[in-house]
Design an enzyme around this catalytic site. Structure first.
Site, PDB file in Angstrom:
ATOM      1  N   LEU A  32       0.797  -1.223   0.000  1.00  0.00           N
ATOM      2  CA  LEU A  32       0.000   0.000   0.000  1.00  0.00           C
ATOM      3  C   LEU A  32       0.832   1.276   0.000  1.00  0.00           C
ATOM      4  O   LEU A  32       0.301   2.372   0.175  1.00  0.00           O
ATOM      5  CB  LEU A  32      -0.990  -0.007   1.170  1.00  0.00           C
ATOM      6  CG  LEU A  32      -1.965  -1.193   1.161  1.00  0.00           C
ATOM      7  CD1 LEU A  32      -2.926  -1.104   2.331  1.00  0.00           C
ATOM      8  CD2 LEU A  32      -2.707  -1.298  -0.154  1.00  0.00           C
ATOM      9  N   THR A  33       2.135   1.142  -0.214  1.00  0.00           N
ATOM     10  CA  THR A  33       2.958   2.345  -0.354  1.00  0.00           C
ATOM     11  C   THR A  33       2.822   2.873  -1.776  1.00  0.00           C
ATOM     12  O   THR A  33       2.550   2.125  -2.708  1.00  0.00           O
ATOM     13  CB  THR A  33       4.445   2.068  -0.048  1.00  0.00           C
ATOM     14  OG1 THR A  33       4.927   1.066  -0.945  1.00  0.00           O
ATOM     15  CG2 THR A  33       4.650   1.629   1.387  1.00  0.00           C
ATOM     16  N   HIS A  34       2.999   4.176  -1.921  1.00  0.00           N
ATOM     17  CA  HIS A  34       2.888   4.809  -3.227  1.00  0.00           C
ATOM     18  C   HIS A  34       4.211   4.707  -3.981  1.00  0.00           C
ATOM     19  O   HIS A  34       5.270   4.918  -3.382  1.00  0.00           O
ATOM     20  CB  HIS A  34       2.529   6.292  -3.076  1.00  0.00           C
ATOM     21  CG  HIS A  34       1.169   6.517  -2.522  1.00  0.00           C
ATOM     22  ND1 HIS A  34       0.909   6.506  -1.172  1.00  0.00           N
ATOM     23  CD2 HIS A  34      -0.022   6.741  -3.138  1.00  0.00           C
ATOM     24  CE1 HIS A  34      -0.378   6.724  -0.973  1.00  0.00           C
ATOM     25  NE2 HIS A  34      -0.973   6.869  -2.149  1.00  0.00           N
TER      26      HIS A  34
ATOM     27  N   MET B 186       8.986   4.727   4.839  1.00  0.00           N
ATOM     28  CA  MET B 186       8.902   3.294   4.551  1.00  0.00           C
ATOM     29  C   MET B 186      10.045   2.863   3.638  1.00  0.00           C
ATOM     30  O   MET B 186      10.588   1.767   3.787  1.00  0.00           O
ATOM     31  CB  MET B 186       7.546   2.938   3.930  1.00  0.00           C
ATOM     32  CG  MET B 186       6.364   3.192   4.856  1.00  0.00           C
ATOM     33  SD  MET B 186       6.544   2.496   6.522  1.00  0.00           S
ATOM     34  CE  MET B 186       6.660   0.760   6.177  1.00  0.00           C
ATOM     35  N   GLU B 187      10.417   3.725   2.723  1.00  0.00           N
ATOM     36  CA  GLU B 187      11.554   3.434   1.850  1.00  0.00           C
ATOM     37  C   GLU B 187      12.845   3.333   2.660  1.00  0.00           C
ATOM     38  O   GLU B 187      13.656   2.422   2.436  1.00  0.00           O
ATOM     39  CB  GLU B 187      11.675   4.509   0.763  1.00  0.00           C
ATOM     40  CG  GLU B 187      10.613   4.435  -0.314  1.00  0.00           C
ATOM     41  CD  GLU B 187       9.240   4.969   0.076  1.00  0.00           C
ATOM     42  OE1 GLU B 187       8.328   4.879  -0.754  1.00  0.00           O
ATOM     43  OE2 GLU B 187       9.054   5.474   1.207  1.00  0.00           O
TER      44      GLU B 187
ATOM     45  N   ASP C 279      22.618 -12.869   5.632  1.00  0.00           N
ATOM     46  CA  ASP C 279      22.789 -13.875   4.586  1.00  0.00           C
ATOM     47  C   ASP C 279      24.261 -14.096   4.259  1.00  0.00           C
ATOM     48  O   ASP C 279      24.699 -15.236   4.080  1.00  0.00           O
ATOM     49  CB  ASP C 279      22.033 -13.460   3.320  1.00  0.00           C
ATOM     50  CG  ASP C 279      22.293 -14.417   2.179  1.00  0.00           C
ATOM     51  OD1 ASP C 279      21.965 -15.619   2.324  1.00  0.00           O
ATOM     52  OD2 ASP C 279      22.850 -13.987   1.149  1.00  0.00           O
TER      53      ASP C 279
END
Length: 146
Positions: free
Chosen positions: A66-68, A102-103, A117
């Site tokens: 739901l992020t743009h 969010m990015e 990893d």
């Protein structure tokens, strides 16, 4: 409204936006030494984690539904080896209708997971588990608008 949907930002004006996120991965001292000495089998941990951060920032709308999708104008990953692990900070900037926190968080978490990893063969115990490997403190340090 039921279900899920993106927030309507059509009425907003584009403005300068910036966010800084950070996090940490605890590692064994022997693993930290191997990173510093360039002895990790998969390669240069710092460089690969930095590239992973940039890629994750750019791919955030594909990872978090739901992020743009917004233009990313600046990504500055900082991956720093400490005696007890690796610290990651990611600064993201744009001129857009919505923020980039969010990015920045996506960049930090991708970098930290990439570190894990790359060093997992060094971090495993005799049972194949990771008792000393912990990702902590993932947070937004700064969010600016305007």
């Amino acid at each position: 409204m039921s279900g899920a949907g993106m927030v309507d930002i059509t009425a907003k004006e584009p403005v300068r936006r910036e966010a800084v996120a950070s996090g940490f991965i605890s590692l064994k001292r022997e693993t930290v030494k191997a990173i510093r000495e360039g002895r990790v089998e998969k390669g240069d941990v710092i460089s690969v984690a930095s590239v992973a951060a940039v890629l994750a920032v750019k791919e955030t709308p594909r990872l978090i539904p739901l992020t743009h999708p917004i233009p990313i104008e600046k990504v500055e990953p900082e991956v720093r080896v400490r005696d007890d692990g690796v610290e990651v900070r990611v600064r993201v900037a744009t001129t857009a209708k919505t923020g980039v926190e969010m990015e920045a968080l996506a960049g930090v978490t991708a970098a930290l997971l990439t570190v894990w990893d790359m060093v997992k063969s060094l971090e495993k115990d005799e049972t194949g588990n990771y008792p000393d490997t912990v990702i902590t403190g993932v947070k937004v340090e700064v969010k600016r608008k305007g």
